[in-house]
Structure formats: C-alpha cells, structure tokens
Design an enzyme around this catalytic site. Structure first.
Site, PDB file in Angstrom:
ATOM      1  N   LYS A 185       0.869  -1.180   0.000  1.00  0.00           N
ATOM      2  CA  LYS A 185       0.000   0.000   0.000  1.00  0.00           C
ATOM      3  C   LYS A 185       0.904   1.227   0.000  1.00  0.00           C
ATOM      4  O   LYS A 185       1.413   1.628   1.040  1.00  0.00           O
ATOM      5  CB  LYS A 185      -0.889  -0.035   1.251  1.00  0.00           C
ATOM      6  CG  LYS A 185      -2.268   0.560   1.074  1.00  0.00           C
ATOM      7  CD  LYS A 185      -2.280   2.011   0.654  1.00  0.00           C
ATOM      8  CE  LYS A 185      -2.056   2.970   1.805  1.00  0.00           C
ATOM      9  NZ  LYS A 185      -1.848   4.357   1.361  1.00  0.00           N
ATOM     10  N   GLU A 260       8.531   1.284  11.757  1.00  0.00           N
ATOM     11  CA  GLU A 260       9.607   2.279  11.767  1.00  0.00           C
ATOM     12  C   GLU A 260       8.948   3.640  11.749  1.00  0.00           C
ATOM     13  O   GLU A 260       8.282   3.998  10.784  1.00  0.00           O
ATOM     14  CB  GLU A 260      10.536   2.085  10.578  1.00  0.00           C
ATOM     15  CG  GLU A 260      11.939   2.578  10.886  1.00  0.00           C
ATOM     16  CD  GLU A 260      12.298   3.860  10.193  1.00  0.00           C
ATOM     17  OE1 GLU A 260      11.818   4.939  10.642  1.00  0.00           O
ATOM     18  OE2 GLU A 260      13.046   3.785   9.209  1.00  0.00           O
ATOM     19  N   CYS A 294      13.294  10.103   8.264  1.00  0.00           N
ATOM     20  CA  CYS A 294      13.127   9.724   9.681  1.00  0.00           C
ATOM     21  C   CYS A 294      14.432   9.904  10.430  1.00  0.00           C
ATOM     22  O   CYS A 294      14.439  10.264  11.594  1.00  0.00           O
ATOM     23  CB  CYS A 294      12.712   8.264   9.817  1.00  0.00           C
ATOM     24  SG  CYS A 294      11.376   7.812   8.746  1.00  0.00           S
ATOM     25  N   GLU A 392       9.024  16.062  15.804  1.00  0.00           N
ATOM     26  CA  GLU A 392       9.614  15.832  14.489  1.00  0.00           C
ATOM     27  C   GLU A 392       8.968  16.797  13.497  1.00  0.00           C
ATOM     28  O   GLU A 392       7.749  16.798  13.332  1.00  0.00           O
ATOM     29  CB  GLU A 392       9.339  14.387  14.064  1.00  0.00           C
ATOM     30  CG  GLU A 392       9.959  14.037  12.736  1.00  0.00           C
ATOM     31  CD  GLU A 392       9.696  12.593  12.340  1.00  0.00           C
ATOM     32  OE1 GLU A 392       8.551  12.130  12.500  1.00  0.00           O
ATOM     33  OE2 GLU A 392      10.631  11.936  11.860  1.00  0.00           O
TER      34      GLU A 392
HETATM   35  P1  ADP Z   1       2.017  11.067   7.115  1.00  0.00           P
HETATM   36  O1  ADP Z   1       1.243  11.509   8.304  1.00  0.00           O
HETATM   37  O2  ADP Z   1       3.378  11.611   7.087  1.00  0.00           O
HETATM   38  O3  ADP Z   1       1.324  11.232   5.783  1.00  0.00           O
HETATM   39  P2  ADP Z   1       1.351   8.351   7.756  1.00  0.00           P
HETATM   40  O4  ADP Z   1       2.081   7.686   8.852  1.00  0.00           O
HETATM   41  O5  ADP Z   1      -0.053   8.736   8.027  1.00  0.00           O
HETATM   42  O6  ADP Z   1       2.260   9.529   7.269  1.00  0.00           O
HETATM   43  O7  ADP Z   1       1.352   7.426   6.456  1.00  0.00           O
HETATM   44  C1  ADP Z   1       2.255   6.386   6.196  1.00  0.00           C
HETATM   45  C2  ADP Z   1       1.525   5.293   5.453  1.00  0.00           C
HETATM   46  O8  ADP Z   1       0.494   4.785   6.296  1.00  0.00           O
HETATM   47  C3  ADP Z   1       0.816   5.732   4.174  1.00  0.00           C
HETATM   48  O9  ADP Z   1       0.915   4.691   3.216  1.00  0.00           O
HETATM   49  C4  ADP Z   1      -0.614   5.908   4.627  1.00  0.00           C
HETATM   50  O10 ADP Z   1      -1.546   5.759   3.587  1.00  0.00           O
HETATM   51  C5  ADP Z   1      -0.745   4.772   5.614  1.00  0.00           C
HETATM   52  N1  ADP Z   1      -1.833   4.938   6.592  1.00  0.00           N
HETATM   53  C6  ADP Z   1      -2.367   6.085   7.060  1.00  0.00           C
HETATM   54  N2  ADP Z   1      -3.348   5.833   7.949  1.00  0.00           N
HETATM   55  C7  ADP Z   1      -3.458   4.496   8.061  1.00  0.00           C
HETATM   56  C8  ADP Z   1      -4.282   3.615   8.815  1.00  0.00           C
HETATM   57  N3  ADP Z   1      -5.199   4.062   9.649  1.00  0.00           N
HETATM   58  N4  ADP Z   1      -4.083   2.279   8.669  1.00  0.00           N
HETATM   59  C9  ADP Z   1      -3.137   1.807   7.838  1.00  0.00           C
HETATM   60  N5  ADP Z   1      -2.337   2.583   7.097  1.00  0.00           N
HETATM   61  C10 ADP Z   1      -2.479   3.910   7.187  1.00  0.00           C
END
Ligand code: ADP
Length: 488
Positions: A185, A260, A294, A392
């Site tokens: 994903k 991570e 990161c 961060e």
């Molecule tokens: P940012 O806040 O920097 O955009 P995220 O940690 O939200 O980073 O996103 C990292 C990854 O996790 C992306 O692929 C995002 O689509 C996915 N993601 C975001 N929310 C969820 C969730 N509730 N469950 C699973 N994956 C998620």
C-alpha cells in the site's frame, strides 16, 4: 532552465490501476484520486483508489500465490528471480527516477540514488534467499531437534512517501527472499513508482500474486490491509500516530508488526570534533530530501564553546544550497504536499512566536512563487522543552541546543520519547563510545551521518518503533521458526 512538468509530455502514462494477481486493473469502485507535482502544485496523474474490496482481492491473490509456483521453486531460484527484478529496475532507472522526482519533488540525483539503493537492497536479499538456515538444538542423545525457517505467508507493506520506492524495497525485498507473498500500500502522496515496480515484477517473471499493489488512502486501503485475517505480518513505516493505529489493528489480529516511526535525532558535537566534517554531514543529514527523512540530523546538541562557530559554518554552507524543482536537479526540492508545507512552516512560525532565533532561512525562496518550497532553515536559542525542539518537523529545519557537560548532553539526547538514531562528533574514542553506550537509540553514528546500508540493521526504540529492518535480522521478520523434535 526550468524543466517541463507536463506528465503527458514526459510520457507518464497515468496509472489509474491497481496491480492484483499479475494484472493491472481499476479499483472495484472505479474511483481514482489525484497525485500532485509538489514543485508546480499541478495534478500530475490519477491513481486508482483501492478500498477494502480491492484489498480482499489482493490478499486472496497473495494467499493463492503462497501455494503456487512461488512455493515450489527452490530458494536459489527465488533468489535468481529477485536478482532479475533488480536488473530490470536498474534498466528502467532513468524512467523510475524521473517519475519519483515528479511525484514527491526530490532532486533527480537523489531519485537516481534511491533507485540504485533499491537495486542494492534487492540484490542483498536475493543473495540471502538460499542461505537462510535453521539450527540443530542439543537436547541429548535420545532426541534430534532442529528448526525449520518457514515463510510467514501473506505480508502487508505500508509505505511512506519520503522514499516511496526505497521503503517499499526495504521490506518487500526481504519478504520475497523469505518466500512470502506481498500486498503493498503506497502512500497516497506518492502512488506512481509502486506501479512501475509492479511492471518490473511482470518483466522479471515474478509469478502472479506474489507482489500486489493497492494504491489508495490509509484509512481505507491501509486499515483494511491491517485488519485482513489472511495477512500474517505487517511492515509499516510512517508517523508515530499512524503507527499506534496500525499496531492496535495488528494486536486485534495477533499479527507481528514491524514499525519504523519518527525521530528527532540528536547530534552531539563536542569541542574536539572535526567541524569541517560535521558541517558537511549535517548539511546533508538535515537538508537532504528536504529534511523529510526519519533519520535526519534534526536536533543539534552543540557544546557551548563551538555552538556559534558551528552554526555560522553550517549557515554559510546552507546559503550555498540551491532550491528548485526536482527535475532541475537543485540541492533541495519542495516538500511533498500542501499539508506538509503547512506543517513545516507552522513549526517555523511557532518557533518565532516563542522567542527562538531564526539563524538561517525560514521561508519560501524568493525566486519560487509556486510549489511547496522551503529554504534550508536553522533555528537556535530555543528552549529544549519547546515543541520545535521536541517534535519531528519532517522538513528542512535543524534546531540547535547547547550544553556544557556530558551529563547535560546525554540528558538532552535522551529527553524525548523518540529513539531512532543519534550522532556523536568527537576525536576522543572513549567519549564517543561512552555516549554510544548511554544514548537511547536504535543506531548511533560516530563522526559520520547516514552510516549504513542494506546490510546494517536499522530501527527505533521507544516511540520510534518496534523491530529491525535491513540486514539478516530484516529477513527474519518474514520467517517463522518451526521446531521439530524426534525421539530416537
Ligand atoms: P504522514 O502523516 O506523514 O502522511 P502516515 O504515517 O499517516 O504519514 O502514512 C504512512 C503510510 O500509512 C501511508 O501509506 C498511509 O496511507 C498509511 N496509513 C495512514 N493511515 C493508516 C491507517 N489508519 N491504517 C493503515 N495505514 C495507514
């Protein structure tokens, strides 16, 4: 010269598809979403918006593939396939690098380096595929006991946007080496390169269903993947808040999860340090990939005696960095999105409101009217308890604190919830190793930054994550240990 940013002119075929069971097909709902070129703010392409229905199909394909030809080929053959995949990706390096640059804004030279890193990661794991050995356990003369390393099955790979293809390969490479099948994903900000990866899998002859890609939103496709009962392992790279959600979902299904997460990584610089080297390293560590890393060197903990001199030199070096569109191959591209631009500039403003000093940068470069560009920024005279010192920022912003004693430096380094990486600059090996022992972090780098590679394990402690990726420990994430005992 400003490079063209028109997707059609660049030959970018807008994907609009998922990759499931070896086929490129639309989301079941037919929905799509836009991905934006952060250097122009224009829509670059449409991607398929996969949801739980598509995740079901992808996981079913991945499950079938665990029983297909992928299971029956030898580990050496599996390794050869992954080597072939690396060769195919290398052959498409230029195309992949350009698309990554357009999708996330990073300078072309960095995207090319990322693709080379992906190739190296795949080759490392390909070479390990037939060297994953169990153990014999000494239980005495009347028993023979041994372990089998078995593939974990269907694994989910939830990828962030800062190194879209790099982070994908970091977890998919070892999963494939271990004989797992995968559902990827990508982040919604950066869906394009994963589709190119899928095309490379087809070209390399990876059997259908072994690699699947479901583009879409985190709360839809990502959450459905985490919750799916046939997913037997999750690897997530992203923010701490989302990491907690993913871990809670994994707990409900009793699935192992490698996480991570973020960092606010301390760099302790002592008076006897080689400041020339430290300036070069920290310039890259804080501003490379526009600080969206990161393990960026984002929290400078400087001995009071060299504080001003170091920051003067760093600011002088930062003033020579060029900022511009990724395709123009400047030193810094834009940050990835409007949301990220707002977040980073919000932190910079917050620092200003609370009396911190903007030592360098802090705004949009004057020559760039559009696009999510932020100058390399250095903030000092800031209280260690202030959000700018603690959270961060994930942008091109280095925050400097000062210390007098080693105890103070250690306390500052360990004073946050994060524990990803840390750095020490000193000529004294005893001091360096004392700090390496005492600092709470998954990695400690001495007299260098971004030390490591696909062979060296990486990961966080405390809020920065769970588990280790890369190296041989990274492959163990995708293997189950089965114990077999025989009474003689
Ligand atoms: P940012 O806040 O920097 O955009 P995220 O940690 O939200 O980073 O996103 C990292 C990854 O996790 C992306 O692929 C995002 O689509 C996915 N993601 C975001 N929310 C969820 C969730 N509730 N469950 C699973 N994956 C998620």
């Amino acid at each position: 010269m400003t490079a063209t940013h028109d997707a059609a002119a660049l030959g970018i075929e807008t994907p609009r598809t998922l990759f499931i069971d070896g086929a490129f097909e639309a989301a079941a709902s037919g929905a799509t979403f836009e991905t934006v070129d952060p250097s122009t703010e224009n829509v670059l392409a449409q991607a398929a918006r996969g949801d739980a229905t598509d995740v079901d199909r992808a996981v079913a394909a991945a499950k079938r593939a665990t029983r297909g030809p992928w299971r029956d080929i030898t580990p050496a053959e599996r390794g050869r396939m992954i080597f072939r995949l690396a060769d195919v990706i290398l052959a498409h390096k230029e195309e992949i690098a350009r698309i990554e640059t357009l999708d996330v804004g990073k300078p072309l030279k960095e995207s090319r380096g990322d693709v080379e890193g992906v190739v190296a990661t795949l080759r490392y794991n390909a070479g390990a595929a037939d060297k994953l050995e169990g153990a014999t356990i000494p239980l005495g003369r009347s028993v023979i006991d041994f372990t089998l390393l078995e593939s974990a099955g269907v694994t989910a790979h939830i990828v962030p946007w800062n190194y879209p293809l790099g982070m994908l390969a970091r977890s998919v490479g070892p999963a494939l080496a271990a004989g797992c099948t995968t559902v990827i994903k990508p982040a919604e900000q950066s869906p394009l390169s994963a589709m190119l990866f899928a095309r490379c899998c087809v070209e390399a002859g990876i059997p259908p269903g072994v690699v699947n890609v479901v583009t879409g939103f985190g709360e839809e496709a990502g959450a459905a993947l985490v919750a799916h009962p046939d997913v037997r392992g999750i690897t997530f790279t992203g923010s701490v808040e989302t990491g907690r959600l993913v871990y809670a979902g994994a707990a409900r299904g009793l699935k192992p999860a490698v996480l991570e997460l973020g960092g606010k990584n301390p760099v302790i610089i002592l008076p006897d340090a080689d400041l020339d080297r430290a300036v070069v390293d920290i310039l890259d560590g804080a501003f490379g990939n526009s600080g969206q890393v990161c393990s960026s060197s984002s929290r400078l903990i400087l001995h009071r005696s060299i504080h001003d001199e170091f920051l003067d030199r760093l600011a002088e070096a930062a003033s020579r960095l060029t900022v511009g569109a990724g395709l123009d191959d400047c030193d810094l591209g834009p940050v990835v999105s409007a949301e990220q631009y707002g977040r980073v500039t919000g932190y910079i403003a917050e620092g200003g409101r609370n009396g911190a000093r903007l030592r360098h940068g802090g705004g949009r470069p004057k020559h760039l009217g559009r696009g999510y560009f932020i100058e390399p920024t250095i903030i000092d005279r800031v209280d260690p308890s202030h959000v700018v010192s603690r959270e961060e920022i994930f942008g091109p912003v280095a925050v400097a604190l000062s210390f007098d004693t080693m105890a103070e430096a250690t306390a500052l380094a360990n004073g946050l919830g994060y524990g990803l990486v840390a750095g020490v600059y000193t000529a004294d090996i005893g001091t360096a190793l004392t700090l390496a022992r005492d600092i709470e972090a998954g990695s400690v780098w001495i007299n260098g930054w971004f030390i490591g590679g696909q062979q060296a394990p990486t990961g966080g402690i405390k809020d920065s994550g769970i588990g280790r990726e890369r190296g041989l420990p990274g492959i163990m994430n995708y293997l189950q240990i089965k114990n077999v005992g025989i009474r003689l």
